[in-house]
Motif scaffolding. Sequence first.
Motif, PDB file in Angstrom:
ATOM      1  N   VAL A  75     -65.581  75.689 105.099  1.00  0.00           N
ATOM      2  CA  VAL A  75     -64.962  75.279 106.369  1.00  0.00           C
ATOM      3  C   VAL A  75     -63.446  75.470 106.316  1.00  0.00           C
ATOM      4  CG1 VAL A  75     -64.508  73.298 107.891  1.00  0.00           C
ATOM      5  CG2 VAL A  75     -66.821  73.703 106.988  1.00  0.00           C
ATOM      6  N   VAL A  76     -62.923  76.146 107.355  1.00  0.00           N
ATOM      7  CA  VAL A  76     -61.488  76.389 107.445  1.00  0.00           C
ATOM      8  C   VAL A  76     -60.845  75.719 108.657  1.00  0.00           C
ATOM      9  CG1 VAL A  76     -61.611  78.567 106.164  1.00  0.00           C
ATOM     10  CG2 VAL A  76     -61.810  78.604 108.672  1.00  0.00           C
ATOM     11  N   HIS A  77     -61.667  75.312 109.632  1.00  0.00           N
ATOM     12  CA  HIS A  77     -61.125  74.737 110.865  1.00  0.00           C
ATOM     13  C   HIS A  77     -62.100  73.698 111.407  1.00  0.00           C
ATOM     14  CE1 HIS A  77     -60.140  75.365 115.403  1.00  0.00           C
ATOM     15  NE2 HIS A  77     -59.476  74.346 114.915  1.00  0.00           N
ATOM     16  N   ILE A  78     -61.555  72.562 111.829  1.00  0.00           N
ATOM     17  CA  ILE A  78     -62.361  71.477 112.386  1.00  0.00           C
ATOM     18  C   ILE A  78     -61.726  71.000 113.681  1.00  0.00           C
ATOM     19  CG2 ILE A  78     -63.198  69.106 112.035  1.00  0.00           C
ATOM     20  CD1 ILE A  78     -62.952  69.731 108.971  1.00  0.00           C
ATOM     21  N   ASN A  79     -62.556  70.831 114.708  1.00  0.00           N
ATOM     22  CA  ASN A  79     -62.175  70.094 115.913  1.00  0.00           C
ATOM     23  C   ASN A  79     -63.043  68.848 115.935  1.00  0.00           C
ATOM     24  OD1 ASN A  79     -60.391  72.042 116.786  1.00  0.00           O
ATOM     25  ND2 ASN A  79     -61.691  72.806 118.418  1.00  0.00           N
ATOM     26  N   SER A  80     -62.426  67.697 116.106  1.00  0.00           N
ATOM     27  CA  SER A  80     -63.208  66.464 116.270  1.00  0.00           C
ATOM     28  C   SER A  80     -62.843  65.855 117.611  1.00  0.00           C
ATOM     29  CB  SER A  80     -62.968  65.482 115.122  1.00  0.00           C
ATOM     30  OG  SER A  80     -61.618  65.097 115.018  1.00  0.00           O
ATOM     31  N   TYR A  81     -63.894  65.442 118.320  1.00  0.00           N
ATOM     32  CA  TYR A  81     -63.760  64.891 119.664  1.00  0.00           C
ATOM     33  C   TYR A  81     -64.143  63.423 119.604  1.00  0.00           C
ATOM     34  CZ  TYR A  81     -63.851  69.870 120.555  1.00  0.00           C
ATOM     35  OH  TYR A  81     -63.579  71.216 120.528  1.00  0.00           O
ATOM     36  N   HIS A  82     -63.293  62.562 120.182  1.00  0.00           N
ATOM     37  CA  HIS A  82     -63.449  61.118 120.018  1.00  0.00           C
ATOM     38  C   HIS A  82     -63.393  60.394 121.357  1.00  0.00           C
ATOM     39  CE1 HIS A  82     -62.701  61.604 115.675  1.00  0.00           C
ATOM     40  NE2 HIS A  82     -61.893  62.574 116.080  1.00  0.00           N
ATOM     41  N   VAL A  83     -64.412  59.572 121.610  1.00  0.00           N
ATOM     42  CA  VAL A  83     -64.417  58.686 122.766  1.00  0.00           C
ATOM     43  C   VAL A  83     -63.874  57.344 122.296  1.00  0.00           C
ATOM     44  CG1 VAL A  83     -65.881  57.447 124.416  1.00  0.00           C
ATOM     45  CG2 VAL A  83     -66.381  59.827 123.842  1.00  0.00           C
ATOM     46  N   GLY A  84     -63.020  56.728 123.079  1.00  0.00           N
ATOM     47  CA  GLY A  84     -62.519  55.407 122.723  1.00  0.00           C
ATOM     48  C   GLY A  84     -61.236  55.412 121.924  1.00  0.00           C
ATOM     49  N   GLY A  85     -60.555  56.526 121.899  1.00  0.00           N
ATOM     50  CA  GLY A  85     -59.286  56.588 121.197  1.00  0.00           C
ATOM     51  C   GLY A  85     -59.447  56.853 119.715  1.00  0.00           C
ATOM     52  N   LEU A  86     -58.354  56.693 119.007  1.00  0.00           N
ATOM     53  CA  LEU A  86     -58.316  56.996 117.581  1.00  0.00           C
ATOM     54  C   LEU A  86     -57.812  55.790 116.783  1.00  0.00           C
ATOM     55  CD1 LEU A  86     -56.872  60.566 118.018  1.00  0.00           C
ATOM     56  CD2 LEU A  86     -59.208  59.988 117.336  1.00  0.00           C
ATOM     57  N   PRO A  87     -58.596  54.716 116.735  1.00  0.00           N
ATOM     58  CA  PRO A  87     -58.187  53.568 115.929  1.00  0.00           C
ATOM     59  C   PRO A  87     -58.175  53.939 114.445  1.00  0.00           C
ATOM     60  CG  PRO A  87     -60.455  53.298 116.649  1.00  0.00           C
ATOM     61  CD  PRO A  87     -59.912  54.533 117.334  1.00  0.00           C
ATOM     62  N   ALA A  88     -57.526  53.140 113.649  1.00  0.00           N
ATOM     63  CA  ALA A  88     -57.417  53.412 112.210  1.00  0.00           C
ATOM     64  C   ALA A  88     -58.784  53.644 111.574  1.00  0.00           C
ATOM     65  CB  ALA A  88     -56.689  52.264 111.516  1.00  0.00           C
ATOM     66  N   GLU A  89     -59.807  52.956 112.047  1.00  0.00           N
ATOM     67  CA  GLU A  89     -61.163  53.108 111.503  1.00  0.00           C
ATOM     68  C   GLU A  89     -61.633  54.564 111.576  1.00  0.00           C
ATOM     69  OE1 GLU A  89     -65.685  51.454 112.426  1.00  0.00           O
ATOM     70  OE2 GLU A  89     -64.087  51.055 113.870  1.00  0.00           O
ATOM     71  N   VAL A  90     -61.263  55.270 112.631  1.00  0.00           N
ATOM     72  CA  VAL A  90     -61.674  56.663 112.798  1.00  0.00           C
ATOM     73  C   VAL A  90     -61.033  57.530 111.733  1.00  0.00           C
ATOM     74  CG1 VAL A  90     -61.502  58.687 114.300  1.00  0.00           C
ATOM     75  CG2 VAL A  90     -62.183  56.479 115.252  1.00  0.00           C
ATOM     76  N   ASN A  91     -59.708  57.491 111.622  1.00  0.00           N
ATOM     77  CA  ASN A  91     -59.035  58.325 110.627  1.00  0.00           C
ATOM     78  C   ASN A  91     -59.433  57.939 109.212  1.00  0.00           C
ATOM     79  OD1 ASN A  91     -57.760  60.097 112.332  1.00  0.00           O
ATOM     80  ND2 ASN A  91     -55.858  58.932 112.404  1.00  0.00           N
ATOM     81  N   ASP A  92     -59.608  56.657 108.956  1.00  0.00           N
ATOM     82  CA  ASP A  92     -60.039  56.234 107.620  1.00  0.00           C
ATOM     83  C   ASP A  92     -61.373  56.881 107.262  1.00  0.00           C
ATOM     84  OD1 ASP A  92     -57.777  54.652 107.466  1.00  0.00           O
ATOM     85  OD2 ASP A  92     -58.844  52.762 107.802  1.00  0.00           O
ATOM     86  N   ALA A  93     -62.325  56.829 108.174  1.00  0.00           N
ATOM     87  CA  ALA A  93     -63.649  57.416 107.916  1.00  0.00           C
ATOM     88  C   ALA A  93     -63.564  58.935 107.806  1.00  0.00           C
ATOM     89  CB  ALA A  93     -64.625  57.012 109.015  1.00  0.00           C
ATOM     90  N   MET A  94     -62.842  59.567 108.707  1.00  0.00           N
ATOM     91  CA  MET A  94     -62.732  61.029 108.684  1.00  0.00           C
ATOM     92  C   MET A  94     -62.116  61.508 107.368  1.00  0.00           C
ATOM     93  SD  MET A  94     -63.973  62.188 111.647  1.00  0.00           S
ATOM     94  CE  MET A  94     -63.329  63.854 111.795  1.00  0.00           C
ATOM     95  N   VAL A  95     -61.012  60.902 106.979  1.00  0.00           N
ATOM     96  CA  VAL A  95     -60.328  61.339 105.759  1.00  0.00           C
ATOM     97  C   VAL A  95     -61.197  61.077 104.528  1.00  0.00           C
ATOM     98  CG1 VAL A  95     -58.325  60.911 104.268  1.00  0.00           C
ATOM     99  CG2 VAL A  95     -58.024  61.153 106.749  1.00  0.00           C
ATOM    100  N   ARG A  96     -61.866  59.938 104.480  1.00  0.00           N
ATOM    101  CA  ARG A  96     -62.757  59.633 103.347  1.00  0.00           C
ATOM    102  C   ARG A  96     -63.842  60.709 103.243  1.00  0.00           C
ATOM    103  NH1 ARG A  96     -67.161  57.114 104.038  1.00  0.00           N
ATOM    104  NH2 ARG A  96     -66.472  55.898 105.811  1.00  0.00           N
ATOM    105  N   LEU A  97     -64.402  61.097 104.371  1.00  0.00           N
ATOM    106  CA  LEU A  97     -65.465  62.106 104.372  1.00  0.00           C
ATOM    107  C   LEU A  97     -64.924  63.507 104.099  1.00  0.00           C
ATOM    108  CD1 LEU A  97     -67.496  60.489 107.226  1.00  0.00           C
ATOM    109  CD2 LEU A  97     -68.296  60.827 104.871  1.00  0.00           C
ATOM    110  N   TYR A  98     -63.728  63.819 104.570  1.00  0.00           N
ATOM    111  CA  TYR A  98     -63.107  65.105 104.214  1.00  0.00           C
ATOM    112  C   TYR A  98     -62.959  65.208 102.700  1.00  0.00           C
ATOM    113  CZ  TYR A  98     -61.708  66.231 109.038  1.00  0.00           C
ATOM    114  OH  TYR A  98     -61.694  66.544 110.378  1.00  0.00           O
ATOM    115  N   LEU A  99     -62.463  64.157 102.081  1.00  0.00           N
ATOM    116  CA  LEU A  99     -62.278  64.167 100.631  1.00  0.00           C
ATOM    117  C   LEU A  99     -63.614  64.269  99.899  1.00  0.00           C
ATOM    118  CD1 LEU A  99     -59.443  61.513 100.391  1.00  0.00           C
ATOM    119  CD2 LEU A  99     -59.251  63.965  99.866  1.00  0.00           C
ATOM    120  N   HIS A 100     -64.656  63.664 100.467  1.00  0.00           N
ATOM    121  CA  HIS A 100     -65.987  63.746  99.856  1.00  0.00           C
ATOM    122  C   HIS A 100     -66.569  65.150  99.979  1.00  0.00           C
ATOM    123  CE1 HIS A 100     -70.092  62.682  98.735  1.00  0.00           C
ATOM    124  NE2 HIS A 100     -70.487  63.312  99.833  1.00  0.00           N
TER     125      HIS A 100
END
Length: 133
Positions: A75-100
């Motif tokens: 994977v070289v490019h990601i678009n993520s679409y989010h309903v309800g804004g981008l609270p810290a919980e979203v970025n925390d989960a996304m980054v944790r999963l990117y690292l995984h």
Amino acid sequence: MDKPEFFVTPGYGEYMLDKLHYSQAVKIGDRVETSGQGGWDDDLQIPESLADEIAQAFRNVERTLATAGASWEHVVHINSYHVGGLPAEVNDAMVRLYLHYMPNHAPIWTQIGVAALGLPTMRIEIRVTAIVP
């Protein structure tokens, strides 16, 4: 130009093709593009927990990439679409999963806030581009 080759994720992808007439991935040469992958299961049920929904979306991306002979390592490019804004919980989960899923590289990423997605209870959808050497 190489001829496009379309792929359907077993399970939910078969439903999407039959009912909505679209494929989950396309491969042209060494490039794989996925359609947006939500956090649904094969019965199109969405977890109550946002973190669980995000994790399921990542698993669905993995399943879809595999149908086209790719994986998260490509994977070289990601678009993520989010309903309800981008609270810290979203970025925390996304980054944790990117690292995984991509511990050895950091693809480009665009986050987009949206009013709604394809199913009424969806809060995330992930679309990726992969290059398979």
